[in-house]
Write an enzyme that holds these catalytic residues in place. Structure first.
Site, PDB file in Angstrom:
ATOM      1  N   ARG A 247       0.819  -1.214  -0.106  1.00 55.11           N
ATOM      2  CA  ARG A 247       0.009   0.082   0.054  1.00 55.11           C
ATOM      3  C   ARG A 247       0.847   1.310  -0.046  1.00 55.11           C
ATOM      4  O   ARG A 247       1.765   1.341   0.615  1.00 55.11           O
ATOM      5  CB  ARG A 247      -0.844  -0.033   1.108  1.00 55.11           C
ATOM      6  CG  ARG A 247      -2.036  -0.960   1.074  1.00 55.11           C
ATOM      7  CD  ARG A 247      -3.042  -0.365  -0.053  1.00 55.11           C
ATOM      8  NE  ARG A 247      -4.190  -1.514  -0.395  1.00 55.11           N
ATOM      9  CZ  ARG A 247      -4.265  -2.579  -1.000  1.00 55.11           C
ATOM     10  NH1 ARG A 247      -3.379  -2.658  -1.860  1.00 55.11           N
ATOM     11  NH2 ARG A 247      -5.169  -3.341  -1.249  1.00 55.11           N
ATOM     12  N   GLU A 276      -3.683   8.158  -5.535  1.00 53.73           N
ATOM     13  CA  GLU A 276      -3.868   7.473  -6.747  1.00 53.73           C
ATOM     14  C   GLU A 276      -5.152   7.905  -7.513  1.00 53.73           C
ATOM     15  O   GLU A 276      -6.213   8.228  -6.315  1.00 53.73           O
ATOM     16  CB  GLU A 276      -3.976   5.836  -6.230  1.00 53.73           C
ATOM     17  CG  GLU A 276      -2.757   5.413  -5.951  1.00 53.73           C
ATOM     18  CD  GLU A 276      -2.972   3.784  -5.639  1.00 53.73           C
ATOM     19  OE1 GLU A 276      -3.972   3.382  -5.486  1.00 53.73           O
ATOM     20  OE2 GLU A 276      -1.775   3.144  -5.177  1.00 53.73           O
ATOM     21  N   HIS A 295      -1.226   0.699 -10.245  1.00 45.28           N
ATOM     22  CA  HIS A 295      -1.814  -0.086  -9.250  1.00 45.28           C
ATOM     23  C   HIS A 295      -2.775  -1.159  -9.939  1.00 45.28           C
ATOM     24  O   HIS A 295      -3.899  -1.375  -9.652  1.00 45.28           O
ATOM     25  CB  HIS A 295      -2.708   0.696  -8.309  1.00 45.28           C
ATOM     26  CG  HIS A 295      -3.142   0.048  -7.037  1.00 45.28           C
ATOM     27  ND1 HIS A 295      -3.459   0.716  -5.883  1.00 45.28           N
ATOM     28  CD2 HIS A 295      -2.928  -1.359  -6.644  1.00 45.28           C
ATOM     29  CE1 HIS A 295      -3.582  -0.217  -4.827  1.00 45.28           C
ATOM     30  NE2 HIS A 295      -3.417  -1.442  -5.405  1.00 45.28           N
TER      31      HIS A 295
END
Length: 334
Positions: A247, A276, A295
């Protein structure tokens, strides 16, 4: 076959049995810890957290396949199924497998300098002015872009911070490279599992100071927020490669940027970020010593992979063939 899921399915996977296990009679646990009605007639069981044990196995006289999801033993013991001649398999969580593959891809891309080689090709670099000639054996015009320090993963030390399902799969994928793998996690693995995965337990400080590649797979919590900052980066070896597929906010991103800019960290492969989508103003986008991905290491398709593998194992059992990722008596994962 009658297939019993001993754990409830999460919402996004609730319809998957109909799609991927069509033709089978599927029953699903209504809630955690409660077995589905009719489980005694199951010919196959699938579970990830339910504590399967001898008592349950002995209640399933028709059982042909015991399919665990997850490669690290968490609860229960399926030895009774193994010793009774039932096919047993431990498949990885689909997402775990995908994230582990992504971590390996980032690792290799940085070790092998794929970005530098690609950019050199696009720029038309040829500092030694090698002539353009038809290729033949033996090849003579190697690395004409002059990409420096193309390295090998073999014999390196890889440190894994937070060793769970993803870390276990990543460690397994590293085996062909003859690396030394250090790991750190809150609860140490048993000696049998350490030997099975080929890993050595180390303190966080030793993982940071001894590893050529440091791979963070840290889940987010308030305790883990920014647990890797400049102090931790400065403990790392010169020339270190840093990978993050956990993360984004488990890392102090501003400290990471500074460490990449001043060479404290030589290279980084990042799939996760503090914000993000990554803002266009983020300095990471301007750095030459990073490989960035949006991601996309995991995703819902990992669940699809998992159900496709379950379906394949059901087909194999029906055909009398060896299952994918079979387990055997004495395996430490059980």
């Amino acid at each position: 076959m009658k297939v019993a899921f001993l754990d409830p399915l999460e919402a996004r996977a609730a319809e998957f049995p109909k799609k991927y296990l069509a033709g089978h009679d599927v029953i699903v646990a209504p809630e955690r810890g409660k077995l589905p009605d009719g489980v005694e007639d199951a010919e196959a069981i699938v579970w990830w957290s339910y504590p399967v044990d001898r008592g349950l196995i002995e209640r399933l006289p028709k059982l042909k396949l015991a399919q665990r999801i997850g490669v690290i033993r968490t609860a229960g013991d399926a030895t009774a199924a193994l010793s009774g001649g039932v096919a047993v398999s431990a498949l990885p969580h689909g997402v775990s497998d995908r994230v582990a593959q992504h971590a390996l891809a980032l690792t290799l891309s940085l070790v092998r300098k794929l970005r530098q080689g690609h950019e050199g090709m696009i720029a038309g670099l040829n500092p030694e002015n090698m002539p353009e000639e038809e290729t033949a054996a033996p090849a003579v015009h190697m690395n004409w872009t002059g990409t420096p320090d193309v390295d090998t993963l073999n014999d390196k030390t890889v440190g894994i911070i937070a060793f769970g399902e993803i870390g276990a799969r990543y460690a397994t994928m590293l085996r062909p490279f003859d690396v030394r793998v250090l790991y750190n996690k809150r609860n140490r693995l048993s000696p049998e599992l350490e030997d099975h995965f080929g890993v050595e337990y180390a303190s966080l400080e030793d993982v940071l100071s001894q590893s050529d590649i440091v791979t963070a797979i840290i889940p987010y919590s308030e305790d883990s927020r920014k647990m890797l900052g400049m102090a931790e980066f400065k403990r790392m070896k010169p020339g270190v490669i840093f990978i993050n597929v956990g993360r984004g906010n488990t890392v102090d991103e501003q400290a990471l940027i500074a460490a990449l800019q001043d060479g404290t960290i030589a290279y980084a492969g990042l799939d996760v970020f503090a914000i993000e989508p990554l803002p266009s103003s983020n300095p990471l986008l301007t750095l030459p010593n990073v490989v960035l991905t949006p991601h996309n290491a995991g995703g819902v398709l990992g669940q699809v992979n998992m159900f496709e593998r379950i379906a394949e194992n059901l087909r194999r059992v029906e055909a009398g063939k060896r299952v994918i990722m079979p387990m055997s008596v004495g395996d430490p994962q059980f």
